[in-house]
Design a protein around this motif. Sequence first.
Motif, mmCIF file in Angstrom:
data_model
loop_
_atom_site.group_PDB
_atom_site.id
_atom_site.type_symbol
_atom_site.label_atom_id
_atom_site.label_comp_id
_atom_site.label_asym_id
_atom_site.label_seq_id
_atom_site.Cartn_x
_atom_site.Cartn_y
_atom_site.Cartn_z
ATOM 1 N N ASN A 1 0.827 -1.200 0.000
ATOM 2 C CA ASN A 1 0.000 0.000 0.000
ATOM 3 C C ASN A 1 0.863 1.252 0.000
ATOM 4 N N LEU A 2 0.460 2.222 -0.812
ATOM 5 C CA LEU A 2 1.167 3.493 -0.965
ATOM 6 C C LEU A 2 0.164 4.627 -0.807
ATOM 7 N N PRO A 3 0.644 5.890 -0.698
ATOM 8 C CA PRO A 3 -0.298 7.012 -0.607
ATOM 9 C C PRO A 3 -1.219 7.077 -1.829
ATOM 10 N N GLY A 4 -2.509 6.828 -1.615
ATOM 11 C CA GLY A 4 -3.480 6.879 -2.700
ATOM 12 C C GLY A 4 -3.291 5.835 -3.771
ATOM 13 N N ALA A 5 -2.513 4.798 -3.488
ATOM 14 C CA ALA A 5 -2.175 3.820 -4.518
ATOM 15 C C ALA A 5 -1.764 2.495 -3.872
ATOM 16 N N ALA A 6 -1.473 1.512 -4.729
ATOM 17 C CA ALA A 6 -0.965 0.225 -4.253
ATOM 18 C C ALA A 6 -0.249 -0.466 -5.398
ATOM 19 N N ILE A 7 0.745 -1.271 -5.054
ATOM 20 C CA ILE A 7 1.410 -2.133 -6.027
ATOM 21 C C ILE A 7 1.048 -3.569 -5.683
ATOM 22 N N ILE A 8 0.503 -4.290 -6.666
ATOM 23 C CA ILE A 8 0.084 -5.675 -6.459
ATOM 24 C C ILE A 8 1.008 -6.579 -7.257
ATOM 25 N N THR A 9 1.706 -7.450 -6.566
ATOM 26 C CA THR A 9 2.519 -8.474 -7.242
ATOM 27 C C THR A 9 1.714 -9.766 -7.280
ATOM 28 N N TYR A 10 2.036 -10.659 -8.230
ATOM 29 C CA TYR A 10 1.253 -11.871 -8.423
ATOM 30 C C TYR A 10 2.083 -12.894 -9.188
ATOM 31 N N THR A 11 1.553 -14.111 -9.259
ATOM 32 C CA THR A 11 2.139 -15.174 -10.072
ATOM 33 C C THR A 11 1.269 -15.375 -11.297
ATOM 34 N N LEU A 12 1.874 -15.366 -12.475
ATOM 35 C CA LEU A 12 1.134 -15.539 -13.715
ATOM 36 C C LEU A 12 0.716 -16.994 -13.898
ATOM 37 N N PRO A 13 -0.338 -17.250 -14.662
ATOM 38 C CA PRO A 13 -0.683 -18.634 -14.990
ATOM 39 C C PRO A 13 0.393 -19.236 -15.900
ATOM 40 N N ARG A 14 0.358 -20.543 -16.064
ATOM 41 C CA ARG A 14 1.392 -21.215 -16.845
ATOM 42 C C ARG A 14 1.215 -21.026 -18.355
ATOM 43 N N ASP A 15 0.084 -20.533 -18.762
ATOM 44 C CA ASP A 15 -0.169 -20.347 -20.195
ATOM 45 C C ASP A 15 0.927 -19.480 -20.828
ATOM 46 N N GLU A 16 1.529 -19.998 -21.910
ATOM 47 C CA GLU A 16 2.669 -19.301 -22.519
ATOM 48 C C GLU A 16 2.255 -18.070 -23.302
ATOM 49 N N ASP A 17 0.969 -17.991 -23.697
ATOM 50 C CA ASP A 17 0.552 -16.869 -24.536
ATOM 51 C C ASP A 17 -0.076 -15.725 -23.757
ATOM 52 N N VAL A 18 0.113 -15.692 -22.425
ATOM 53 C CA VAL A 18 -0.399 -14.557 -21.643
ATOM 54 C C VAL A 18 0.345 -13.291 -22.061
ATOM 55 N N LEU A 19 -0.417 -12.260 -22.419
ATOM 56 C CA LEU A 19 0.171 -11.015 -22.917
ATOM 57 C C LEU A 19 0.276 -9.949 -21.833
ATOM 58 N N TYR A 20 -0.772 -9.818 -21.029
ATOM 59 C CA TYR A 20 -0.754 -8.802 -19.982
ATOM 60 C C TYR A 20 -1.763 -9.141 -18.895
ATOM 61 N N VAL A 21 -1.662 -8.392 -17.806
ATOM 62 C CA VAL A 21 -2.620 -8.489 -16.709
ATOM 63 C C VAL A 21 -3.310 -7.136 -16.604
ATOM 64 N N LYS A 22 -4.611 -7.164 -16.438
ATOM 65 C CA LYS A 22 -5.336 -5.899 -16.290
ATOM 66 C C LYS A 22 -5.980 -5.828 -14.908
ATOM 67 N N ALA A 23 -6.025 -4.605 -14.400
ATOM 68 C CA ALA A 23 -6.667 -4.335 -13.114
ATOM 69 C C ALA A 23 -7.841 -3.403 -13.358
ATOM 70 N N GLU A 24 -8.977 -3.723 -12.776
ATOM 71 C CA GLU A 24 -10.177 -2.901 -12.895
ATOM 72 C C GLU A 24 -10.619 -2.486 -11.501
ATOM 73 N N TYR A 25 -10.883 -1.175 -11.341
ATOM 74 C CA TYR A 25 -11.271 -0.680 -10.024
ATOM 75 C C TYR A 25 -12.027 0.632 -10.162
ATOM 76 N N THR A 26 -12.637 1.050 -9.072
ATOM 77 C CA THR A 26 -13.431 2.277 -9.049
ATOM 78 C C THR A 26 -12.836 3.254 -8.043
ATOM 79 N N LEU A 27 -12.610 4.494 -8.493
ATOM 80 C CA LEU A 27 -12.080 5.530 -7.613
ATOM 81 C C LEU A 27 -13.186 6.082 -6.724
ATOM 82 N N ASP A 28 -12.789 6.855 -5.720
ATOM 83 C CA ASP A 28 -13.753 7.428 -4.782
ATOM 84 C C ASP A 28 -14.767 8.335 -5.459
#
Length: 390
Positions: free
Chosen positions: A45-72
């Motif tokens: 957690n950061l001021p007004g923000a956050a960094i989320i680390t994760y483990t990707l699935p094993r699928d070799e063709d994964v291109l990106y990860v997207k995050a969806e959220y709603t601001l205040d």
Amino acid sequence: MKKILFLIAIVGTLAWMTGCEEDVKGPLFNDHGVPGPVSSPEVENLPGAAIITYTLPRDEDVLYVKAEYTLDNGKQVVTKSSSYLGYIRVEGFGSAKEHMVTLSAVDRGENVSSPVQVKINPLTPDVHTVKESIEMIPDFGGVQFRWQNPNNAPLAYIILSEDTTGTLVPIETVYSGVTDGQYTIRGFEPEEREFAMVLRDRWDNFSDTTKITVTPLFEQQLDKSLFNKVVLDGDNDMNAWEGRYEFAFDNLPNTFNHTWAGDGWPQMFTVDLGIVAKLSRVIILQRQNFAYSHGNPRLLEIWGTKETPNPDGSFDNWVKLRDGVARRPTLEGGTAAEDEQHLLNGDEYSFTLDDPEIRYVRIVVNETWGLTGFIHMAEVTFYGQVVEEI
């Protein structure tokens, strides 16, 4: 004979065409279906923000990860992070409370994995913490605002004051990301009035309003036509090359004074203001076509005295009013646009109410931006209250 050869050519061509395999282009990549979800999310957690680390699935063709959220403020946000990074930054939250972020893995075929819900708890946003540091001090002609912005957050500082109906209305907006911020709003009569400041970040989160009711001190720009050149022992000749001493007091930003090279340090010059004044501030404008370089002063001292100076150049009866360090916003976390604006505005050095009344000013330069053997200034402008006319 010609007919026979022609028939042979036709037959050969048909044989070649029927013997070739059909050239059919396939897909650029193999679509293996919907990728698996991300796993093991961890939150910083950061001021007004956050960094989320994760483990990707094993699928070799994964291109990106997207995050969806709603601001205040209700705004829906979608942020993407390359599969090579392993983390994603979500930001723009206007409060320090729990928020939900949805993570999904997306492959090269734009197949989207099942969502993973991650709870974050951003720290207090900079727009609020910086607001808590605001100081408002009565000043000559207005109010001086000061603040601390340790994270160099790019913020808009909205200054408000009363209109003719007594309503607070915006009168100026300052954009800054410097660590130690300072700005003075001027041009007001010495009459009691309310001033305020509100902060806004780039996601349109607003701080609460900080208010003060003060009476600005009377201030005027000192009349440069009354200034006189004074040359004491140790003063440097300000008439080198195309520069002239008086060009620093002609209200023309494209002219300048200039010393000869190789005069050593410090370099200094003296001016008789032609009146006795209580100084509020001085603005020193750089030579405009040599921004933050060449002979523009970086480290300097400003001395003053009411008494007639000793011609020998000694500092008897002189009082050091302040040490000055010329600013460059980008060196303090600011932007190139702030650098440009500061170049046009000049370096402002304020004096205190405890400083003595003076008639003579001596500017002592100890270092220039270009570490040159000479100095130059486009314009030197003094402000304050005239105490005694000569």
